[in-house]
Scaffold this active site. Structure first.
Site, short mmCIF file in Angstrom:
data_model
loop_
_atom_site.label_atom_id
_atom_site.label_comp_id
_atom_site.label_asym_id
_atom_site.label_seq_id
_atom_site.Cartn_x
_atom_site.Cartn_y
_atom_site.Cartn_z
N GLN A 178 0.25 0.39 -5.64
CA GLN A 178 -1.08 -0.51 -5.50
C GLN A 178 -1.87 0.73 -4.40
O GLN A 178 -1.34 1.24 -4.14
CB GLN A 178 -0.41 -1.37 -3.86
CG GLN A 178 -2.00 -2.37 -3.50
CD GLN A 178 -1.10 -3.52 -2.27
OE1 GLN A 178 -0.52 -4.22 -2.79
NE2 GLN A 178 -2.28 -3.72 -0.88
N ASP A 179 -2.70 1.09 -4.44
CA ASP A 179 -3.66 1.72 -3.42
C ASP A 179 -3.13 3.22 -3.46
O ASP A 179 -2.85 3.71 -3.21
CB ASP A 179 -4.20 2.04 -2.10
CG ASP A 179 -4.12 0.58 -1.80
OD1 ASP A 179 -5.06 -0.41 -2.23
OD2 ASP A 179 -4.32 0.32 -0.50
N GLN A 194 0.80 -1.17 0.28
CA GLN A 194 0.29 -0.04 0.23
C GLN A 194 1.47 1.31 0.28
O GLN A 194 1.77 1.50 0.74
CB GLN A 194 -0.83 0.31 0.87
CG GLN A 194 -2.05 -0.76 0.95
CD GLN A 194 -1.13 -2.08 2.24
OE1 GLN A 194 -0.66 -2.50 1.55
NE2 GLN A 194 -2.32 -2.92 3.29
N ASP A 216 -6.17 -2.65 -6.86
CA ASP A 216 -7.22 -1.77 -6.10
C ASP A 216 -6.41 -0.16 -5.84
O ASP A 216 -6.71 0.42 -4.58
CB ASP A 216 -7.18 -1.61 -4.61
CG ASP A 216 -7.53 -3.41 -4.63
OD1 ASP A 216 -7.74 -4.44 -5.14
OD2 ASP A 216 -7.15 -4.35 -3.33
N ARG A 233 -12.85 -5.23 -7.48
CA ARG A 233 -13.08 -5.97 -6.57
C ARG A 233 -13.98 -6.05 -5.50
O ARG A 233 -13.78 -4.90 -4.71
CB ARG A 233 -11.96 -7.44 -6.41
CG ARG A 233 -11.34 -6.73 -5.83
CD ARG A 233 -10.35 -7.70 -5.42
NE ARG A 233 -8.84 -7.08 -4.81
CZ ARG A 233 -7.63 -7.78 -3.89
NH1 ARG A 233 -8.05 -9.06 -3.54
NH2 ARG A 233 -6.81 -7.18 -3.56
#
Length: 536
Positions: free
Chosen positions: A359-360, A337, A381, A440
């Protein structure tokens, strides 16, 4: 308590006609008693909760559904303040670095909740006074939704730590979380339906150069070149400005300003982490363009930061606007993250900005947000959080993930069916360079739609990916409407109960700027271009 159960309680009450000599005040008490009970549903100290709400009601005059809601809001606000006091007891404990940061996160997030509940109380008073303005109702749903999410973010900060402290804090937050959830459920049941028609409008194709919550003055700001714009502060690395860092310029800006405060950030690479607190309201950052004015950092989860604190730029004050900027987190995929931009700013807008990470990348944490002609890069994500956001005319780029990782664009975090949150990606472009899934379900009621959007060939035929097992597949709300391109075929899409092929414009229109984020009431003031309804 489900709405059906709530109605059942009402139906089981004796009719007023069957009760001899019933007074008007008795009638009011009978009709509001189920609401008082519902306000304390599943609260641990149930009797104390009931007595607190009854005490609050004593000062509000005759008992009505609105006064019960008002009393329950006050009780929730008091509980949130007590939770902050509890959190301060943990400060200075001998705990890990990540736990120290998580405790500070919790204090700030509970402070967000206190503000959002206080705003809700003020708005509730307007409704109690007989004003049913649609804007007030949109505000209440947005603020209560955010107040409910903050406690989750607090607990997520303890990921990867000893569970003993987390479980204690979870217990101290349980009551405030349940109270806010009950208030949100009551308000939803009494004041709204999920897909009701828009007020005073039957059009599904209205279009405007700018949304309504952007004032005429801010519209002009978004059209004007920085050189011709009146600015309050100039940031420049070459000393040809008032400040050399963006942080210094923000710290010098007025607090709780009702006037737009403009900071012009000249081209350059600014290596700083910016945390714009909630007291810094109505700030606008104007750069020289994507790739020209760049704010960059590399904070990440593997360094011991919570996801909430990894952000290169975090904005919490109401009414934030950014134009022609790049927000970047350079942490590599193995650092997990690593947020480039985190937004907790209500009625905030981003125009011609780029958010770059792995990520993130873009943390749409809470409240109402709008993105226009932005670029978003990432792997896992990389658009996530639990705000209510519309992204229009944006370009979404995928990057190479770690081996065995699957690229997922969204992970929306709606945890309660009454929250007015979700992501709507409209008139945009998915320019995938890796096998890619649209999203998701991070939380039980995850909600995301793609509308009138181009999907490249590497968008996978299934479209969407599970979080784990069958978690949330019955309760999520994912939808696609009139998308196009080689990856937009619906024939191979998932068959989950919560997945919808949207065929009618009335359902799709619910997810547009005008309705989903109440855009007609605030976007025009920002000056950011927007499409109010659906594309023609």
């Amino acid at each position: 308590m489900a709405f059906a159960n709530f109605l059942l309680i009402l139906l089981m009450l004796p009719s007023f006609e069957a009760i001899p000599d019933v007074t008007p005040s008795t009638k009011q008490n009978l009709t509001t008693q189920p609401l008082i009970i519902q306000a304390c549903t599943d609260v641990d100290n149930h009797d104390l909760c009931l007595s607190n709400i009854q005490a609050e009601l004593q000062s509000l005059g005759p008992q009505t559904p609105s006064s019960v809601l008002h009393a329950a809001l006050r009780a929730s606000l008091n509980e949130a303040r007590q939770a902050i006091e509890t959190m301060t007891k943990f400060t200075g404990l001998s705990v890990s670095y990540r736990e120290q940061i998580a405790i500070e996160d919790c204090k700030e997030l509970l402070d967000f909740s206190v503000s959002e509940l206080a705003w809700s109380l003020a708005e509730m008073k307007k409704i109690r006074d007989g004003d049913r303005n649609a804007e007030y109702e949109g505000n209440l749903k947005a603020w209560l939704s955010a107040a409910l999410s903050n406690q989750d973010t607090c607990l997520e900060g303890f990921e990867g730590t000893d569970h003993h402290l987390e479980s204690f804090i979870r217990g101290s937050l349980k009551q405030v979380t349940q109270l806010i959830g009950n208030v949100l459920a009551m308000y939803t049941q009494l004041h709204s339906l999920p897909f009701r028609p828009p007020r005073n409008s039957t059009s599904t194709n209205t279009s405007s150069e700018f949304p309504e919550w952007i004032t005429d003055g801010d519209q002009e700001l978004l059209r004007t070149n920085p050189s011709g714009m009146h600015v309050d502060a100039v940031v420049s690395l070459d000393r040809n400005g008032h400040y050399r860092t963006i942080t210094d310029a923000i710290n010098a800006a007025p607090s709780y300003s009702n006037r737009r405060y403009i900071i012009y950030v000249k081209k350059g690479v600014y290596k700083e982490n910016i945390d714009m607190k909630k007291k810094k309201t109505n700030i606008m950052l104007v750069g020289d363009g994507i790739g020209q004015t760049v704010v960059t950092g590399n904070r990440n989860f593997m360094q011991g930061w919570t996801t909430f604190r990894t952000a290169t730029v975090a904005v919490s004050g109401k009414g934030f606007i950014a134009r022609d900027m790049t927000f970047r987190n350079t942490a590599e995929p193995q650092n997990h993250q690593a947020v480039a931009l985190r937004v907790d700013s209500d009625q905030s807008a981003f125009y011609r900005c780029s958010m770059e990470g792995h990520q993130d990348t873009l943390y749409i944490h809470s409240l109402r947000q709008f993105y226009r002609e932005c670029h978003i890069y990432g792997t896992i994500d990389f658009i996530f959080g639990n705000g209510a956001a519309v992204l229009q005319n944006c370009k979404i780029f995928t990057r190479v993930p770690l081996p065995l990782q699957k690229v997922t664009i969204t992970a929306q975090g709606r945890k309660n069916p009454n929250q007015s949150t979700g992501f709507s990606i409209q008139n945009s472009y998915i320019l995938a360079t890796q096998p890619t899934y649209l999203g998701r379900p991070w939380k039980q009621y995850s909600r995301t739609v793609f509308m009138n959007t181009y999907m490249g060939a590497l968008v996978q035929p299934r479209g969407w990916l599970e979080w784990y097992g069958d978690f949330a597949l019955n309760t999520l709300w994912y939808g696609e409407y009139r998308n196009y391109g080689p990856g937009a075929s619906l024939s191979g899409r998932v068959k989950w109960p919560g997945y919808h092929i949207i065929r009618d414009a009335s359902t799709a229109n619910f997810f547009t700027v005008g309705r989903f984020i109440d855009g007609r009431s605030w976007l025009p003031a920002t000056g950011v271009k927007f499409t109010d309804g659906l594309s023609k």
